[in-house]
Design an enzyme around this catalytic site. Structure first.
Site, PDB file in Angstrom:
ATOM      1  N   HIS A   1     -15.061  -2.990   5.301  1.00 34.75           N
ATOM      2  CA  HIS A   1     -13.682  -2.586   5.109  1.00 34.75           C
ATOM      3  C   HIS A   1     -13.623  -2.465   3.839  1.00 34.75           C
ATOM      4  O   HIS A   1     -13.229  -3.648   2.995  1.00 34.75           O
ATOM      5  CB  HIS A   1     -12.692  -3.647   6.110  1.00 34.75           C
ATOM      6  CG  HIS A   1     -11.310  -3.061   5.578  1.00 34.75           C
ATOM      7  ND1 HIS A   1     -10.464  -3.440   6.778  1.00 34.75           N
ATOM      8  CD2 HIS A   1     -10.467  -2.333   4.681  1.00 34.75           C
ATOM      9  CE1 HIS A   1      -9.117  -3.117   6.297  1.00 34.75           C
ATOM     10  NE2 HIS A   1      -9.081  -2.263   5.080  1.00 34.75           N
TER      11      HIS A   1
ATOM     12  N   ASP B   1      -6.315   3.144   8.819  1.00 29.25           N
ATOM     13  CA  ASP B   1      -6.107   2.067   7.575  1.00 29.25           C
ATOM     14  C   ASP B   1      -4.825   1.565   7.461  1.00 29.25           C
ATOM     15  O   ASP B   1      -4.434   0.878   8.617  1.00 29.25           O
ATOM     16  CB  ASP B   1      -6.602   2.724   6.305  1.00 29.25           C
ATOM     17  CG  ASP B   1      -6.940   1.798   5.325  1.00 29.25           C
ATOM     18  OD1 ASP B   1      -7.653   0.514   5.418  1.00 29.25           O
ATOM     19  OD2 ASP B   1      -6.333   1.829   4.019  1.00 29.25           O
TER      20      ASP B   1
ATOM     21  N   HIS C   1      -5.153  -1.069  12.027  1.00 25.70           N
ATOM     22  CA  HIS C   1      -4.497  -1.765  11.120  1.00 25.70           C
ATOM     23  C   HIS C   1      -3.249  -2.202  12.029  1.00 25.70           C
ATOM     24  O   HIS C   1      -2.316  -1.265  12.156  1.00 25.70           O
ATOM     25  CB  HIS C   1      -3.863  -1.112  10.004  1.00 25.70           C
ATOM     26  CG  HIS C   1      -2.913  -1.743   9.093  1.00 25.70           C
ATOM     27  ND1 HIS C   1      -3.257  -2.563   8.080  1.00 25.70           N
ATOM     28  CD2 HIS C   1      -1.307  -1.790   9.191  1.00 25.70           C
ATOM     29  CE1 HIS C   1      -1.908  -3.178   7.495  1.00 25.70           C
ATOM     30  NE2 HIS C   1      -0.902  -2.538   8.088  1.00 25.70           N
TER      31      HIS C   1
ATOM     32  N   ASP D   1     -12.149  -6.067   2.507  1.00 23.79           N
ATOM     33  CA  ASP D   1     -10.615  -5.395   2.306  1.00 23.79           C
ATOM     34  C   ASP D   1     -10.577  -5.163   0.905  1.00 23.79           C
ATOM     35  O   ASP D   1      -9.457  -5.269   0.363  1.00 23.79           O
ATOM     36  CB  ASP D   1      -9.419  -6.003   3.074  1.00 23.79           C
ATOM     37  CG  ASP D   1      -8.438  -5.051   2.973  1.00 23.79           C
ATOM     38  OD1 ASP D   1      -8.366  -3.583   2.708  1.00 23.79           O
ATOM     39  OD2 ASP D   1      -7.222  -5.439   3.252  1.00 23.79           O
TER      40      ASP D   1
END
Length: 446
Positions: free
Chosen positions: A73, A165, A192, A318
């Site tokens: 990610h 996302d 998400h 992330d």
């Protein structure tokens, strides 16, 4: 270093090699010959090998040698927002963080919802060299939550998963169709988890700190509701479902129950959700505005426990670079996200040292587990495997500073923090793609 470097013979002598997938954790020699692991074992670095023409010898006493990392990610911002990050700078940051593989989220501009964008991203990464880039395609066109993308085309072009996302697929009907379609091609669907109706206008976790700061709060249940719904849909469709950046203790409880029933669900957690609480927002620090938000100590403890016991499968960065334009502003106007590719190792080694997380579980969560989720061949210390390795100095102390970071953006609340543990060298695709400093002696010419 300026670019990937190849060595006919690379010898790691007396290094502590750890690969949980092989049950390996011992001091051995590891020999990489022409990009592949040729020998692993005590005494493998013979005097003849050490003195061979062109041999690169790294004395590994006190160092760790691990499979290189896989990030599920990351946001590399190319195409469309190259002023924040581009594929070249993002992969350089990944290499410096120990990564050989990076999965790039689809919220580019334009959105990666077609074959052409997926192919262009892969071609650009191959041109640059370094860690491999694996695009994640969008679930819906334009990430608008309505019309499904052509997932067959995306997979054929090289996409390893689909996700909208930062926009949750809130329609149950659309999510069901997405899971059914993706299951046809064995593509994981990455969600998400956020009920946007419950988070409208929210700026941080809903709790005592948000009340004190006068900021609208984001309740845990906004995450929990979506995770629970999607798990029911995944069970009904038999699809592979993955929860991005889990942040709440409620979601952990739901995941644990689902796994106990054999549902094909996996999950990831970020370093910042494992190491920070909502108290970090005090002072209105925009570097701490992330999505999902930093939560409370009870959530952090639940996340650490879930990662340790395998309920949460993987660690993912992330990595979300933003320029000062998006962060040097009022808290309510700041873009959510922080960088993470270069900081995973030192931040999470702290959890190993305080015994919150076994070292072997951390290595698995950064290597074999994420690779398995998206169907990649995991980096390994197995003889015959491609040389994708990460050399670590677990005792090196350094201070996180903008000058040390390869990412174009420097948006992290950890600037100025002294940490312990540094990546000394990274191999990806059989080549050295990062070297922090001279760690070896070299004899002869390459």
């Amino acid at each position: 270093m300026s670019g990937p470097a190849s060595y006919d013979l690379l010898v790691f002598a007396a290094v502590r090699a750890i690969d949980p997938a092989l049950g390996l954790d011992e001091v051995v020699d590891v020999v990489v010959e022409k990009g592949r692991i040729a020998r692993v074992g005590r005494g493998a670095a013979t005097a003849e090998l050490r003195s061979a023409q062109g041999a690169r010898v790294i004395e590994g006493e006190g160092l760790l040698l691990l499979p290189a990392f896989v990030d599920l990610h990351a946001h590399l911002r190319e195409p469309g927002q190259e002023y924040k990050e581009d594929i070249a700078s993002g992969l350089a940051a990944a290499a410096a963080g120990g990564f050989a593989h990076v999965c790039a989220m689809p919220n580019t501009r334009p959105v990666n919802d077609t074959r052409s964008i997926t192919e262009a991203m892969i071609a650009r990464a191959r041109q640059i060299g370094g860690p491999a880039l694996h695009p994640i395609g969008a679930i819906t066109m334009g990430q608008k939550g309505a019309e499904l993308t052509e997932m067959a085309d995306l997979k054929d072009a090289g996409a390893v998963a689909v996700s909208d996302d930062g926009r949750c697929v809130t329609s149950s009907a659309v999510m069901r169709r997405a899971l059914e379609y993706a299951a046809t091609f064995d593509l994981p669907v990455i969600q998400h988890a956020e009920d946007h109706a419950l988070t409208e206008g929210a700026l941080m976790h809903e709790g005592a700190v948000s009340t004190k700061l006068g900021l609208r709060g984001w309740p845990r249940v906004a995450e929990d509701i979506i995770v629970a719904r999607d798990i029911l849909l995944a069970e009904a469709t038999g699809a592979r479902y993955h929860v991005a950046h889990v942040s709440s203790r409620g979601a952990v409880r739901i995941l644990r129950e689902a796994k106990s029933r054999g549902i094909k669900v996996t999950a990831e957690v970020t370093p910042h959700h494992l190491t920070l609480t909502d108290a970090a927002v005090i002072g209105y620090d925009t570097a701490c505005r992330v999505n999902p938000p930093l939560r409370e100590a009870e959530d952090v403890a639940a996340l650490c426990e879930a990662l340790a016991d395998g309920t949460i499968d993987a660690v993912a960065t992330d990595h979300a670079p933003h320029s000062p334009l998006e962060k040097d502003c009022e808290f309510a106007e700041a873009s959510p996200g922080m960088i993470g590719l270069e900081l995973v190792l030192p931040l999470l080694l702290a959890l190993v040292r305080d015994k919150s997380l076994p070292l072997g579980r951390l290595v698995d969560a950064l290597t074999a587990a994420p690779a398995r989720i998206v169907g990649l061949t995991a980096p390994s210390l197995r003889e015959g495997a491609l040389g994708e390795l990460c050399l670590i100095d677990p005792t090196a102390r350094w201070t996180i500073s903008p000058e040390r970071l390869r990412s174009k953006s420097k948006n992290t609340p950890f600037l100025g923090k002294e940490v312990t543990g540094a990546v000394r060298m990274t191999l990806a695709g059989g080549r050295v793609v990062h070297e922090a400093e001279t760690t070896s002696s070299q004899r002869g010419a390459n």
